[in-house]
Design a protein around this motif. Structure first.
Motif, PDB file in Angstrom:
ATOM      1  N   ASN A 197       0.799  -1.227   0.000  1.00  0.00           N
ATOM      2  CA  ASN A 197       0.000   0.000   0.000  1.00  0.00           C
ATOM      3  C   ASN A 197       0.830   1.275   0.000  1.00  0.00           C
ATOM      4  O   ASN A 197       0.400   2.294  -0.564  1.00  0.00           O
ATOM      5  N   TYR A 198       2.009   1.252   0.621  1.00  0.00           N
ATOM      6  CA  TYR A 198       2.763   2.483   0.784  1.00  0.00           C
ATOM      7  C   TYR A 198       4.092   2.504   0.020  1.00  0.00           C
ATOM      8  O   TYR A 198       4.531   3.581  -0.389  1.00  0.00           O
ATOM      9  N   CYS A 199       4.735   1.368  -0.140  1.00  0.00           N
ATOM     10  CA  CYS A 199       6.078   1.342  -0.736  1.00  0.00           C
ATOM     11  C   CYS A 199       6.062   0.990  -2.218  1.00  0.00           C
ATOM     12  O   CYS A 199       6.854   1.528  -2.998  1.00  0.00           O
ATOM     13  N   LEU A 200       5.168   0.080  -2.598  1.00  0.00           N
ATOM     14  CA  LEU A 200       5.181  -0.460  -3.952  1.00  0.00           C
ATOM     15  C   LEU A 200       4.687   0.540  -4.990  1.00  0.00           C
ATOM     16  O   LEU A 200       4.699   0.259  -6.177  1.00  0.00           O
ATOM     17  N   ASN A 201       4.254   1.712  -4.548  1.00  0.00           N
ATOM     18  CA  ASN A 201       3.866   2.746  -5.502  1.00  0.00           C
ATOM     19  C   ASN A 201       5.084   3.311  -6.239  1.00  0.00           C
ATOM     20  O   ASN A 201       4.982   3.705  -7.402  1.00  0.00           O
ATOM     21  N   CYS A 202       6.219   3.365  -5.530  1.00  0.00           N
ATOM     22  CA  CYS A 202       7.445   3.924  -6.130  1.00  0.00           C
ATOM     23  C   CYS A 202       8.574   2.902  -6.187  1.00  0.00           C
ATOM     24  O   CYS A 202       9.365   2.898  -7.131  1.00  0.00           O
ATOM     25  N   HIS A 203       8.659   2.063  -5.149  1.00  0.00           N
ATOM     26  CA  HIS A 203       9.751   1.088  -5.060  1.00  0.00           C
ATOM     27  C   HIS A 203       9.294  -0.267  -5.593  1.00  0.00           C
ATOM     28  O   HIS A 203       8.235  -0.768  -5.205  1.00  0.00           O
ATOM     29  N   SER A 204      10.122  -0.868  -6.435  1.00  0.00           N
ATOM     30  CA  SER A 204       9.828  -2.212  -6.920  1.00  0.00           C
ATOM     31  C   SER A 204      10.472  -3.246  -5.999  1.00  0.00           C
ATOM     32  O   SER A 204      11.264  -2.920  -5.113  1.00  0.00           O
ATOM     33  N   ALA A 205      10.104  -4.503  -6.222  1.00  0.00           N
ATOM     34  CA  ALA A 205      10.742  -5.640  -5.556  1.00  0.00           C
ATOM     35  C   ALA A 205      10.824  -6.751  -6.609  1.00  0.00           C
ATOM     36  O   ALA A 205      10.125  -7.759  -6.531  1.00  0.00           O
ATOM     37  N   ASN A 206      11.678  -6.527  -7.582  1.00  0.00           N
ATOM     38  CA  ASN A 206      11.708  -7.377  -8.772  1.00  0.00           C
ATOM     39  C   ASN A 206      12.171  -8.802  -8.509  1.00  0.00           C
ATOM     40  O   ASN A 206      11.984  -9.675  -9.360  1.00  0.00           O
ATOM     41  N   ALA A 207      12.790  -9.043  -7.361  1.00  0.00           N
ATOM     42  CA  ALA A 207      13.234 -10.399  -7.040  1.00  0.00           C
ATOM     43  C   ALA A 207      12.167 -11.198  -6.300  1.00  0.00           C
ATOM     44  O   ALA A 207      12.396 -12.356  -5.941  1.00  0.00           O
ATOM     45  N   MET A 208      11.003 -10.595  -6.080  1.00  0.00           N
ATOM     46  CA  MET A 208       9.931 -11.251  -5.333  1.00  0.00           C
ATOM     47  C   MET A 208       8.682 -11.350  -6.204  1.00  0.00           C
ATOM     48  O   MET A 208       8.341 -10.416  -6.921  1.00  0.00           O
ATOM     49  N   THR A 215       6.489  -5.410  -9.451  1.00  0.00           N
ATOM     50  CA  THR A 215       7.040  -4.294 -10.215  1.00  0.00           C
ATOM     51  C   THR A 215       6.180  -3.048 -10.019  1.00  0.00           C
ATOM     52  O   THR A 215       5.085  -3.118  -9.456  1.00  0.00           O
ATOM     53  N   VAL A 216       6.680  -1.913 -10.506  1.00  0.00           N
ATOM     54  CA  VAL A 216       5.934  -0.656 -10.440  1.00  0.00           C
ATOM     55  C   VAL A 216       5.842  -0.057 -11.832  1.00  0.00           C
ATOM     56  O   VAL A 216       6.678  -0.318 -12.699  1.00  0.00           O
ATOM     57  N   ALA A 217       4.814   0.752 -12.028  1.00  0.00           N
ATOM     58  CA  ALA A 217       4.622   1.392 -13.333  1.00  0.00           C
ATOM     59  C   ALA A 217       5.410   2.695 -13.446  1.00  0.00           C
ATOM     60  O   ALA A 217       5.514   3.263 -14.530  1.00  0.00           O
ATOM     61  N   LEU A 218       5.979   3.162 -12.341  1.00  0.00           N
ATOM     62  CA  LEU A 218       6.712   4.422 -12.333  1.00  0.00           C
ATOM     63  C   LEU A 218       7.951   4.324 -13.211  1.00  0.00           C
ATOM     64  O   LEU A 218       8.811   3.462 -13.012  1.00  0.00           O
ATOM     65  N   ASN A 219       8.040   5.204 -14.190  1.00  0.00           N
ATOM     66  CA  ASN A 219       9.186   5.231 -15.085  1.00  0.00           C
ATOM     67  C   ASN A 219      10.392   5.816 -14.353  1.00  0.00           C
ATOM     68  O   ASN A 219      10.286   6.877 -13.724  1.00  0.00           O
ATOM     69  N   PRO A 220      11.564   5.141 -14.406  1.00  0.00           N
ATOM     70  CA  PRO A 220      12.746   5.654 -13.697  1.00  0.00           C
ATOM     71  C   PRO A 220      13.139   7.073 -14.114  1.00  0.00           C
ATOM     72  O   PRO A 220      13.583   7.868 -13.285  1.00  0.00           O
ATOM     73  N   LYS A 221      12.952   7.410 -15.398  1.00  0.00           N
ATOM     74  CA  LYS A 221      13.287   8.761 -15.861  1.00  0.00           C
ATOM     75  C   LYS A 221      12.354   9.798 -15.233  1.00  0.00           C
ATOM     76  O   LYS A 221      12.796  10.870 -14.819  1.00  0.00           O
ATOM     77  N   ASP A 222      11.067   9.460 -15.172  1.00  0.00           N
ATOM     78  CA  ASP A 222      10.117  10.365 -14.535  1.00  0.00           C
ATOM     79  C   ASP A 222      10.413  10.507 -13.041  1.00  0.00           C
ATOM     80  O   ASP A 222      10.319  11.610 -12.482  1.00  0.00           O
TER      81      ASP A 222
END
Length: 283
Positions: A50-61, A92-99
């Motif tokens: 709810n709070y972290c996955l909006n910006c931070h990914s956890a691609n290994a999980m 994963t997150v939809a937030l683009n790293p460049k943005d």
């Protein structure tokens, strides 16, 4: 030789101790040990999504790995999936790293193994860092997003848990020298960062005959103790979840390691007795 070696070690720690303490920065609080508490880990997973996955990914999980926390795939799908992902997908997150870099100044890091990456060299677990970091945000009007952090000064991350933690005040006591007319005078300065993020000097006292060293002591006080208790509990759960996510099979590894050591101890006794029996007639 042994005495010289011990003396060298004592000297090394005596010299490096203050430097290591100075480099350590803000001291970490000890996070409650909840790596085997499934209810706490489930709450931590909920907070993370709810709070972290909006910006931070956890691609290994992957989401379906959360079944190890006692959740069913249906519960995961109904309570932890909000973007159309499937249970078997990565976090994963939809937030683009460049943005993200444009908006925040830096792209938010992946949190898959953050708890392991932040572990101290002297053995303090990374969950202690995360637990302290999440609980040491304070208002700061000089920062672009209005927040600062004691553990990670000038962090680009805003305080996403500000509603849970409630307002806080930061008191900083600094002992520092001031040179004037060729003489050094020591002062003790107390500043306050209020709940709105504005800094003011509370006192600035001269210290007569001071023989110590420069120092900085910071104290963060939450103004709503009732909120703080619940907030601390939630941050402990979140830190525990990040610790679990960094190595989901760590409990199995520890249990297996115990059995392996017991086997090696038993095997040593058997091998020692066999060796003694084999050579008992040889002089």
């Amino acid at each position: 030789m042994i005495k010289k070696l011990l003396g060298a070690l004592v000297l090394m720690f005596a010299v490096s101790g203050p430097a290591m303490s100075a480099a350590a920065g803000y001291p970490w609080d000890r996070a409650p040990e909840r790596i085997t508490d499934l209810a706490a880990l489930q709450n931590g997973a909920k907070l993370f999504v709810n709070y972290c996955l909006n910006c931070h990914s956890a691609n290994a999980m992957r989401y379906n790995k959360l079944v190890d926390l006692g959740l069913t795939e249906k519960e995961i799908e109904e309570n932890l999936l909000f973007t159309g992902n499937k249970v078997g997908d990565k976090m994963t997150v939809a937030l683009n790293p460049k943005d993200a870099k444009l908006w925040l100044g830096v792209a938010p890091p992946d949190l898959s193994v953050m708890a392991r990456a932040k572990a101290a060299n002297l053995g303090q677990p990374g969950t202690d860092y995360i637990y302290t970091y999440l609980r040491t945000f304070y208002r700061d009007v000089t920062r672009p997003l209005g927040w600062n952090n004691l553990v990670f000064p000038n962090a680009a991350m805003p305080n996403v848990f500000w509603q849970q933690s409630g307002p806080s005040e930061l008191t900083t006591v600094t002992v520092h020298p001031v040179e004037k007319d060729g003489q050094v005078q020591w002062f003790k300065t107390t500043t306050l960062v209020d709940a709105d993020g504005f800094t003011s000097v509370v006192s600035d006292e001269p210290l007569a005959d001071y023989k110590g060293q420069a120092s900085v002591e910071q104290t963060l006080k939450y103004l709503d103790p009732a909120k703080q208790a619940e907030f601390d509990n939630n941050m402990a759960d979140l830190a525990a979840f990040l610790g679990w996510m960094a190595e989901p099979d760590q409990q199995f590894r520890k249990q297996l390691g115990t059995w392996v050591l017991l086997f090696l101890a038993l095997f040593f006794v058997i091998a020692w007795r066999l060796n003694k029996t084999y050579w008992k007639h040889v002089k």
